[in-house]
Design a protein around this motif. Structure first.
Motif, PDB file in Angstrom:
ATOM      1  N   GLY A   8       6.772   4.753   3.945  1.00  0.00           N
ATOM      2  CA  GLY A   8       6.840   5.048   2.196  1.00  0.00           C
ATOM      3  C   GLY A   8       6.202   6.485   1.624  1.00  0.00           C
ATOM      4  O   GLY A   8       5.381   7.391   2.296  1.00  0.00           O
ATOM      5  N   VAL A   9       6.148   6.201   0.247  1.00  0.00           N
ATOM      6  CA  VAL A   9       5.894   8.131  -0.113  1.00  0.00           C
ATOM      7  C   VAL A   9       4.172   8.041   0.363  1.00  0.00           C
ATOM      8  O   VAL A   9       3.599   9.659   0.089  1.00  0.00           O
ATOM      9  CB  VAL A   9       5.590   7.950  -1.117  1.00  0.00           C
ATOM     10  CG1 VAL A   9       5.742   9.037  -1.881  1.00  0.00           C
ATOM     11  CG2 VAL A   9       7.984   8.008  -1.466  1.00  0.00           C
ATOM     12  N   ARG A  10       3.529   6.966   0.961  1.00  0.00           N
ATOM     13  CA  ARG A  10       2.072   7.214   0.527  1.00  0.00           C
ATOM     14  C   ARG A  10       1.547   7.425   1.541  1.00  0.00           C
ATOM     15  O   ARG A  10       0.576   8.175   1.616  1.00  0.00           O
ATOM     16  CB  ARG A  10       1.931   6.374   0.473  1.00  0.00           C
ATOM     17  CG  ARG A  10      -0.253   5.528   0.350  1.00  0.00           C
ATOM     18  CD  ARG A  10      -0.936   7.072  -0.637  1.00  0.00           C
ATOM     19  NE  ARG A  10      -2.467   6.770  -0.927  1.00  0.00           N
ATOM     20  CZ  ARG A  10      -2.818   7.396  -0.750  1.00  0.00           C
ATOM     21  NH1 ARG A  10      -2.762   8.209  -1.020  1.00  0.00           N
ATOM     22  NH2 ARG A  10      -4.271   7.449  -1.067  1.00  0.00           N
ATOM     23  N   LEU A  11       2.361   7.598   3.150  1.00  0.00           N
ATOM     24  CA  LEU A  11       2.470   8.190   4.266  1.00  0.00           C
ATOM     25  C   LEU A  11       2.357   9.424   4.624  1.00  0.00           C
ATOM     26  O   LEU A  11       1.422  10.073   4.366  1.00  0.00           O
ATOM     27  CB  LEU A  11       3.125   6.894   5.189  1.00  0.00           C
ATOM     28  CG  LEU A  11       1.986   6.952   6.646  1.00  0.00           C
ATOM     29  CD1 LEU A  11       0.952   6.586   6.922  1.00  0.00           C
ATOM     30  CD2 LEU A  11       3.107   6.376   7.296  1.00  0.00           C
ATOM     31  N   TYR A  19       0.810  -1.118  -0.152  1.00  0.00           N
ATOM     32  CA  TYR A  19       0.019  -0.117   0.108  1.00  0.00           C
ATOM     33  C   TYR A  19       1.065   1.024  -0.103  1.00  0.00           C
ATOM     34  O   TYR A  19       0.213   2.397  -0.127  1.00  0.00           O
ATOM     35  CB  TYR A  19      -0.766   0.118   1.311  1.00  0.00           C
ATOM     36  CG  TYR A  19      -2.079  -0.963   1.120  1.00  0.00           C
ATOM     37  CD1 TYR A  19      -3.114  -0.906  -0.650  1.00  0.00           C
ATOM     38  CD2 TYR A  19      -2.291  -2.366   1.943  1.00  0.00           C
ATOM     39  CE1 TYR A  19      -4.193  -1.614  -0.114  1.00  0.00           C
ATOM     40  CE2 TYR A  19      -3.272  -2.945   1.493  1.00  0.00           C
ATOM     41  CZ  TYR A  19      -4.120  -3.036   0.817  1.00  0.00           C
ATOM     42  OH  TYR A  19      -5.103  -3.815   0.684  1.00  0.00           O
ATOM     43  N   GLY A  20       2.258   0.828  -0.182  1.00  0.00           N
ATOM     44  CA  GLY A  20       3.435   2.514  -0.643  1.00  0.00           C
ATOM     45  C   GLY A  20       3.077   2.772   1.585  1.00  0.00           C
ATOM     46  O   GLY A  20       3.697   3.845   1.209  1.00  0.00           O
ATOM     47  N   LEU A  21       3.091   2.327   2.997  1.00  0.00           N
ATOM     48  CA  LEU A  21       2.789   3.368   3.759  1.00  0.00           C
ATOM     49  C   LEU A  21       4.169   2.730   4.242  1.00  0.00           C
ATOM     50  O   LEU A  21       5.219   3.818   5.091  1.00  0.00           O
ATOM     51  CB  LEU A  21       1.964   2.303   4.362  1.00  0.00           C
ATOM     52  CG  LEU A  21       0.759   2.550   4.456  1.00  0.00           C
ATOM     53  CD1 LEU A  21      -0.217   2.116   5.192  1.00  0.00           C
ATOM     54  CD2 LEU A  21       0.111   3.907   3.405  1.00  0.00           C
ATOM     55  N   LEU A  22       4.765   1.727   3.622  1.00  0.00           N
ATOM     56  CA  LEU A  22       6.681   1.430   3.884  1.00  0.00           C
ATOM     57  C   LEU A  22       7.154   1.462   2.215  1.00  0.00           C
ATOM     58  O   LEU A  22       6.188   0.813   1.793  1.00  0.00           O
ATOM     59  CB  LEU A  22       6.386   0.387   5.145  1.00  0.00           C
ATOM     60  CG  LEU A  22       5.846   0.604   6.390  1.00  0.00           C
ATOM     61  CD1 LEU A  22       6.919  -0.986   6.972  1.00  0.00           C
ATOM     62  CD2 LEU A  22       7.393   1.061   6.953  1.00  0.00           C
ATOM     63  N   THR A  23       8.355   0.956   2.474  1.00  0.00           N
ATOM     64  CA  THR A  23       8.534   1.507   1.323  1.00  0.00           C
ATOM     65  C   THR A  23      10.646   0.914   1.454  1.00  0.00           C
ATOM     66  O   THR A  23      11.052   0.542   2.875  1.00  0.00           O
ATOM     67  CB  THR A  23       9.683   2.607   0.533  1.00  0.00           C
ATOM     68  OG1 THR A  23       8.675   3.464   0.506  1.00  0.00           O
ATOM     69  CG2 THR A  23      10.743   2.153  -0.577  1.00  0.00           C
ATOM     70  N   ARG A  24      10.700  -0.603   1.153  1.00  0.00           N
ATOM     71  CA  ARG A  24      12.122  -2.034   1.170  1.00  0.00           C
ATOM     72  C   ARG A  24      12.973  -0.125   0.238  1.00  0.00           C
ATOM     73  O   ARG A  24      13.270   0.545  -0.095  1.00  0.00           O
ATOM     74  CB  ARG A  24      12.170  -2.626   0.195  1.00  0.00           C
ATOM     75  CG  ARG A  24      10.669  -3.745   0.295  1.00  0.00           C
ATOM     76  CD  ARG A  24      10.935  -4.151   1.452  1.00  0.00           C
ATOM     77  NE  ARG A  24      12.166  -5.035   1.632  1.00  0.00           N
ATOM     78  CZ  ARG A  24      12.747  -6.119   2.237  1.00  0.00           C
ATOM     79  NH1 ARG A  24      11.847  -6.776   1.094  1.00  0.00           N
ATOM     80  NH2 ARG A  24      13.486  -6.576   1.944  1.00  0.00           N
ATOM     81  N   ALA A  25      14.040  -1.222   2.020  1.00  0.00           N
ATOM     82  CA  ALA A  25      15.287   0.192   1.700  1.00  0.00           C
ATOM     83  C   ALA A  25      16.756  -0.151   1.741  1.00  0.00           C
ATOM     84  O   ALA A  25      16.351  -2.102   1.608  1.00  0.00           O
ATOM     85  CB  ALA A  25      15.761   0.939   2.992  1.00  0.00           C
ATOM     86  N   PRO A  26      18.104  -0.130   1.075  1.00  0.00           N
ATOM     87  CA  PRO A  26      18.719  -0.886   0.908  1.00  0.00           C
ATOM     88  C   PRO A  26      19.014  -2.111   1.632  1.00  0.00           C
ATOM     89  O   PRO A  26      19.054  -1.166   3.128  1.00  0.00           O
ATOM     90  CB  PRO A  26      19.748  -0.271   0.436  1.00  0.00           C
ATOM     91  CG  PRO A  26      19.123   1.030  -0.354  1.00  0.00           C
ATOM     92  CD  PRO A  26      17.784   1.302   0.526  1.00  0.00           C
ATOM     93  N   GLY A  27      20.079  -3.074   1.819  1.00  0.00           N
ATOM     94  CA  GLY A  27      20.176  -3.302   2.840  1.00  0.00           C
ATOM     95  C   GLY A  27      19.369  -4.532   4.022  1.00  0.00           C
ATOM     96  O   GLY A  27      19.217  -4.658   5.022  1.00  0.00           O
ATOM     97  N   HIS A  28      18.423  -4.572   3.257  1.00  0.00           N
ATOM     98  CA  HIS A  28      16.482  -5.267   3.672  1.00  0.00           C
ATOM     99  C   HIS A  28      16.323  -4.557   4.722  1.00  0.00           C
ATOM    100  O   HIS A  28      15.830  -5.571   5.815  1.00  0.00           O
ATOM    101  CB  HIS A  28      17.512  -7.046   4.366  1.00  0.00           C
ATOM    102  CG  HIS A  28      18.070  -7.563   3.376  1.00  0.00           C
ATOM    103  ND1 HIS A  28      17.601  -8.193   2.203  1.00  0.00           N
ATOM    104  CD2 HIS A  28      19.246  -8.063   3.218  1.00  0.00           C
ATOM    105  CE1 HIS A  28      18.162  -9.408   1.399  1.00  0.00           C
ATOM    106  NE2 HIS A  28      19.373  -9.057   1.804  1.00  0.00           N
ATOM    107  N   GLY A  29      16.296  -3.406   4.611  1.00  0.00           N
ATOM    108  CA  GLY A  29      15.439  -2.254   5.930  1.00  0.00           C
ATOM    109  C   GLY A  29      14.200  -2.076   5.124  1.00  0.00           C
ATOM    110  O   GLY A  29      13.941  -2.227   4.225  1.00  0.00           O
ATOM    111  N   TYR A  30      13.507  -1.422   6.104  1.00  0.00           N
ATOM    112  CA  TYR A  30      12.639  -0.061   5.581  1.00  0.00           C
ATOM    113  C   TYR A  30      12.501   0.635   5.824  1.00  0.00           C
ATOM    114  O   TYR A  30      13.221   1.111   7.066  1.00  0.00           O
ATOM    115  CB  TYR A  30      10.536  -0.999   6.201  1.00  0.00           C
ATOM    116  CG  TYR A  30      11.041  -3.027   5.960  1.00  0.00           C
ATOM    117  CD1 TYR A  30       9.421  -2.882   4.984  1.00  0.00           C
ATOM    118  CD2 TYR A  30      11.620  -3.635   5.864  1.00  0.00           C
ATOM    119  CE1 TYR A  30       9.608  -3.866   4.173  1.00  0.00           C
ATOM    120  CE2 TYR A  30      11.779  -5.510   6.090  1.00  0.00           C
ATOM    121  CZ  TYR A  30      10.391  -5.188   5.074  1.00  0.00           C
ATOM    122  OH  TYR A  30       9.776  -6.702   4.357  1.00  0.00           O
ATOM    123  N   THR A  31      11.609   1.755   5.325  1.00  0.00           N
ATOM    124  CA  THR A  31      11.632   3.415   5.756  1.00  0.00           C
ATOM    125  C   THR A  31      10.051   3.941   5.561  1.00  0.00           C
ATOM    126  O   THR A  31       9.135   2.586   4.921  1.00  0.00           O
ATOM    127  CB  THR A  31      12.415   4.031   4.943  1.00  0.00           C
ATOM    128  OG1 THR A  31      12.131   4.532   3.446  1.00  0.00           O
ATOM    129  CG2 THR A  31      14.343   3.969   4.521  1.00  0.00           C
TER     130      THR A  31
END
Length: 260
Positions: A69-72, A55-67
């Protein structure tokens, strides 16, 4: 304890638990770190992460992380704090910055209860010559150690303040005021002159001067202020500037064009 076994706790509550893990200090989090912070089982967490990412609330980051997301961010920009308050305030903040050459902050009172109230920073103007500060848009800071926070406190009534002072005030620097009597005296001075000040109470070497706006329907209590270095702090001049900015912004927010 994993909320999978907790009666009455839904997916939304668990998703919010995940989203609230992200902070200034940890804007990128791995699945293992999120599991540690939330206490959710691996299967529950991975389902949530997949849904939040889809849903774009989180985004995958390099190194298997999460940030986050743009939708939020996009949805957050539809808040009245952005769409109505910050957009209207920006020209007034820029004029205050041009007059001072220093950081200008816009904050609101975020107070589910007086005991948990904080200053939520919703706008900031700064420049290359401005003194460094800890603030950012979306940042949360104590009321008693920030200029905008004290300005907001100066608008509260005795019953509200009694509940606020029922919780011990934390010391941010050696200059922070944590005594109820001393802080009440500061608030009385702020009410008398129309603006509040802090001197090295949040960050050493910094002075903040801020003024509250009169209440604007549909928005939480608002304050605007500036942060300058200790050696450049002309509190009387800055006080006049922030009081004028608060009056002009208040009029703009209450104009017919802003009533929607």
């Amino acid at each position: 304890m994993d909320d999978d076994s907790g009666a009455g706790v839904g997916v939304l509550a668990r998703a919010l638990r995940v989203l609230e893990c992200f902070t200034d200090d940890e804007p990128v989090l791995s699945a293992s770190r999120l599991s540690e912070l939330t206490g959710l089982s691996s299967s529950t967490l991975h389902r949530l992460l997949a849904q939040l990412t889809a849903y774009g609330l989180l985004t995958r980051a390099p190194g298997h992380g999460y940030t986050i997301g743009v939708r939020l961010w996009e949805l957050g920009e539809l808040s009245p704090l952005s769409l109505r308050l910050r957009e209207t305030a920006l020209p007034h903040m820029l004029r205050l910055y041009e007059a001072t050459g220093e950081n200008v902050h816009l904050a609101v009172l975020d107070a589910p209860t007086p005991e948990t109230a904080i200053a939520l920073f919703v706008g900031r103007v700064t420049g290359q010559g401005s003194i460094p500060t800890l603030s950012r848009m979306g940042g949360r800071h104590p009321l008693h150690t920030t200029g905008v926070g004290k300005a907001l406190l100066s608008t509260r009534d005795d019953a509200w303040l009694a509940r606020y002072f029922s919780v011990p005030l934390e010391r941010e620097t050696t200059h922070s005021i944590t005594s109820e009597a001393e802080l009440r005296a500061e608030l009385a001075r702020a009410q008398a002159r129309g603006f509040a000040t802090t001197r090295e109470e949040m960050t050493l070497g910094n002075v903040s001067v801020a003024a509250p706006l009169t209440r604007v329907e549909g928005l939480p209590p608002i304050a605007i202020g500036t942060v300058v270095s200790l050696e450049h702090a002309d509190e009387r001049r800055l006080g006049g500037l922030v009081v004028q900015a608060a009056k002009e912004l208040g009029r703009a927010l209450r104009s017919p064009q802003q009533s929607h």
